[in-house]
Design a protein around this motif. Structure first.
Motif, PDB file in Angstrom:
ATOM      1  N   ILE A 412       0.831  -1.205   0.000  1.00  6.10           N
ATOM      2  CA  ILE A 412       0.000   0.000   0.000  1.00  6.10           C
ATOM      3  C   ILE A 412       0.866   1.255   0.000  1.00  6.10           C
ATOM      4  O   ILE A 412       0.632   2.205  -0.760  1.00  6.10           O
ATOM      5  CB  ILE A 412      -0.943   0.000   1.216  1.00  6.10           C
ATOM      6  N   GLY A 413       1.892   1.283   0.871  1.00  2.00           N
ATOM      7  CA  GLY A 413       2.734   2.465   0.973  1.00  2.00           C
ATOM      8  C   GLY A 413       3.443   2.796  -0.323  1.00  2.00           C
ATOM      9  O   GLY A 413       3.643   3.967  -0.670  1.00  2.00           O
ATOM     10  N   PHE A 414       3.826   1.769  -1.071  1.00  2.00           N
ATOM     11  CA  PHE A 414       4.594   1.988  -2.299  1.00  2.00           C
ATOM     12  C   PHE A 414       3.682   2.233  -3.511  1.00  2.00           C
ATOM     13  O   PHE A 414       3.967   3.089  -4.352  1.00  2.00           O
ATOM     14  CB  PHE A 414       5.487   0.775  -2.565  1.00  2.00           C
ATOM     15  N   VAL A 415       2.564   1.505  -3.566  1.00  2.00           N
ATOM     16  CA  VAL A 415       1.737   1.528  -4.776  1.00  2.00           C
ATOM     17  C   VAL A 415       0.690   2.637  -4.760  1.00  2.00           C
ATOM     18  O   VAL A 415       0.349   3.195  -5.814  1.00  2.00           O
ATOM     19  CB  VAL A 415       1.046   0.151  -4.964  1.00  2.00           C
ATOM     20  N   PHE A 416       0.177   2.999  -3.561  1.00  2.00           N
ATOM     21  CA  PHE A 416      -0.968   3.896  -3.494  1.00  2.00           C
ATOM     22  C   PHE A 416      -0.777   5.235  -4.214  1.00  2.00           C
ATOM     23  O   PHE A 416      -1.688   5.678  -4.933  1.00  2.00           O
ATOM     24  CB  PHE A 416      -1.370   4.149  -2.035  1.00  2.00           C
ATOM     25  N   PRO A 417       0.365   5.961  -4.047  1.00  2.00           N
ATOM     26  CA  PRO A 417       0.482   7.245  -4.753  1.00  2.00           C
ATOM     27  C   PRO A 417       0.378   7.112  -6.270  1.00  2.00           C
ATOM     28  O   PRO A 417      -0.201   7.966  -6.935  1.00  2.00           O
ATOM     29  CB  PRO A 417       1.857   7.768  -4.317  1.00  2.00           C
ATOM     30  N   LEU A 419      -1.227   4.592  -7.783  1.00  2.00           N
ATOM     31  CA  LEU A 419      -2.608   4.191  -8.044  1.00  2.00           C
ATOM     32  C   LEU A 419      -3.532   5.403  -8.014  1.00  2.00           C
ATOM     33  O   LEU A 419      -4.438   5.537  -8.846  1.00  2.00           O
ATOM     34  CB  LEU A 419      -3.049   3.159  -7.000  1.00  2.00           C
ATOM     35  N   GLN A 420      -3.274   6.304  -7.078  1.00  2.00           N
ATOM     36  CA  GLN A 420      -4.107   7.491  -6.959  1.00  2.00           C
ATOM     37  C   GLN A 420      -3.909   8.426  -8.162  1.00  2.00           C
ATOM     38  O   GLN A 420      -4.860   9.037  -8.651  1.00  2.00           O
ATOM     39  CB  GLN A 420      -3.788   8.233  -5.664  1.00  2.00           C
ATOM     40  N   ALA A 425     -10.124   8.945  -7.518  1.00  2.00           N
ATOM     41  CA  ALA A 425     -10.974   8.449  -6.439  1.00  2.00           C
ATOM     42  C   ALA A 425     -11.403   6.997  -6.654  1.00  2.00           C
ATOM     43  O   ALA A 425     -11.789   6.313  -5.706  1.00  2.00           O
ATOM     44  CB  ALA A 425     -12.216   9.329  -6.300  1.00  2.00           C
ATOM     45  N   TYR A 426     -11.315   6.503  -7.888  1.00  2.00           N
ATOM     46  CA  TYR A 426     -11.728   5.125  -8.163  1.00  2.00           C
ATOM     47  C   TYR A 426     -10.802   4.090  -7.519  1.00  2.00           C
ATOM     48  O   TYR A 426     -11.146   2.908  -7.449  1.00  2.00           O
ATOM     49  CB  TYR A 426     -11.791   4.888  -9.677  1.00  2.00           C
TER      50      TYR A 426
END
Length: 502
Positions: A412-417, A419-420, A425-426
């Motif tokens: 999550i920490g690596f991929v989220f930015p 992904l966002q 928002a999706y």
């Protein structure tokens, strides 16, 4: 009323060790999750300035985002490494002994991060974050294990969620100190990162004076005298005979008094569904979206349209909701039970994630509700891990749960930015799917463990695992002294039990 009576039986020493262990360990986990949020732009500027000084050229936005993502997510890599050592450490040094020994990691990490700007080294921040991750990876498993073993069964849920309150408190303190009026200025960020040494110092001074886990002393070390002393310390005037007999029952039901390895745990058919449960619940907790919110709160609020000067105060408000939610979870788990808290929490978190996707106007409210619901059950996965396994399997179970927990945290920490940036928002629809799936699994598979002994919980899973719960013939307790009876705190009678093969 039953819960109020149970709380009345909570001794000062039991409450003190729960607060002390959580203050010097669990709180640091929460603090380190949120501490990189406020000074993010200052840390990025430091990285860029250092590269200009070294290479005479700066970093583009994508490379800078990559460097900062590594800084955030390396904490989770350290946590995963730490979680892999839990079984070895708690078996060799005990639960309390492990917590005391790993305090040295925090002092080393604090020095690395505190002097990183002095030496002009971004690598020192990354190394410091990695070391704090190792400490959190160990303590995040050991603290609930320790509290779960020293707590009476009617208070196991309450004490098991005390660490979650301190995780919330750690996040909240990091958000308060990160305000521009306090340590949120550019010149203060190295101090801000290194403040983790202060609570650890208090833990190192006070925790050694408390006893080790009675279950560890009796079932693994077979130290009868130390077990009685520890129970006398934690139970005050309560008669401990019933608790000693319950420990003996667990010892007789174990296939081995030796600690099971991770490979042995995964191969053991008698705990198959317990292992599946901790895998689902721990991964589900991390992939519910809460870590993304903790790591990137300011960015999320900025995308929601909140004015930049007001974001830091909105973040603090969210932190206050987290603390309140943690307290609510702690005081309701013994009344509602584990199942309703997990099913309701994951269900409503999924609804909130869907709401964030549907409307930016709802985004801030959705984040606040999502955070509060998440914190209501944030400590439940590690509490469940303690409850679903007997003494011989518990260290290996925590190793598996911790490793998966931190692996998901890193992802999550690596991929989220990224992904966002790509999905906007999706991206929260992914979290919606995870929350829904976990809630369904808990509803259909996981039994209620409230106010049950470890042996009774094991028996509830026996049918699902396709096995009959019976005393193992391999116990090998011949020539091993066991407690037969305790008259209050009186004399201990030793006997030799020989369990014949059935």
């Amino acid at each position: 009323w039953v819960f109020l009576v149970s709380i009345c039986s909570l001794t000062k020493s039991l409450l003190a060790v729960a607060f002390l262990a959580s203050f010097g360990s669990s709180m640091l986990y929460g603090y380190n999750l949120a501490v990189v949020n406020s000074p993010a732009e200052y840390i990025k500027a430091f990285y860029n300035q250092t590269m200009v000084a070294r290479n005479r050229t700066g970093l583009d936005d994508k490379t800078l985002t990559l460097f900062y993502s590594v800084t955030v997510s390396v904490f989770a890599i350290g946590g995963m490494v730490g979680s892999l050592t839990v079984g070895i450490l708690v078996t060799r040094f005990g639960r309390k002994g492990t917590l005391v020994r790993i305090t040295c990691l925090v002092f080393i990490a604090g020095a690395f991060m505190g002097f990183s700007r002095t030496f002009g080294s971004p690598e020192m921040i990354i190394v410091g974050r990695f070391i704090t991750g190792v400490h959190s990876g160990i303590s995040l498993s050991v603290v609930p294990m320790y509290l779960g073993e020293i707590a009476p069964k009617n208070l196991r849920g309450f004490l098991g969620l005390v660490p979650s309150i301190f995780i919330c408190l750690g996040v909240f303190i990091a958000q308060i100190l990160g305000l521009h009026e306090l340590l949120g200025k550019e010149e203060h960020w190295p101090l801000f990162l290194s403040l983790v040494v202060i609570p650890t110092m208090f833990q190192l001074m006070l925790l050694p004076w408390f006893p080790e886990s009675p279950r560890y002393l009796l079932l693994e070390k077979r130290n009868v005298h130390a077990t009685i002393t520890a129970l006398k310390w934690y139970r005050s005037k309560v008669n401990i005979q019933a608790e000693i007999e319950e420990m003996q029952e667990e010892q007789r039901s174990m296939s081995s008094v030796q600690t099971v390895s991770v490979i042995g745990l995964l191969k053991d058919r008698s705990v198959r569904w317990q292992v599946i449960t901790i895998v689902v619940v721990n991964i589900g907790m991390q992939l519910s979206g809460i870590d993304a919110i903790w790591f990137y709160t300011n960015t999320i609020f900025e995308n929601a349209g909140i004015p930049v000067p007001q974001i830091q105060y909105t973040t603090v408000g969210t932190g206050a909701i987290e603390v309140i939610a943690g307290c609510v979870g702690c005081f309701t788990i013994e009344r509602l039970g584990r199942r309703p808290l997990m099913i309701g929490g994951f269900t409503f978190m999924g609804i909130c994630c869907a709401g964030i996707t549907l409307s930016l106007m709802f985004q801030v409210l959705g984040l606040a509700v999502c955070v509060s619901l998440s914190l209501c059950l944030a400590g439940v996965p590690f509490l469940i891990t303690a409850e679903l396994f007997k003494q011989s399997h518990r260290p290996a179970a925590y190793t598996v749960a911790g490793c998966l927990n931190w692996l998901s945290n890193f992802t999550i920490g690596f991929v989220f930015p990224f992904l966002q940036m790509s999905a906007g928002a999706y991206c929260y629809l992914v979290f919606f799917g995870v929350c829904t799936a976990v809630a369904a699994y808990v509803f259909f598979i996981v039994p209620e463990t409230k106010n049950k002994t470890f042996v009774e919980i094991s028996q509830m899973f026996a049918a699902r695992n396709g096995m009959l719960e019976e005393e193992s013939s391999e116990l090998g307790v011949a020539n091993n002294p066991q407690l037969a009876k305790t008259n209050g705190y009186g004399a201990v009678v030793l006997e030799y039990d020989v369990i014949e093969k059935k």
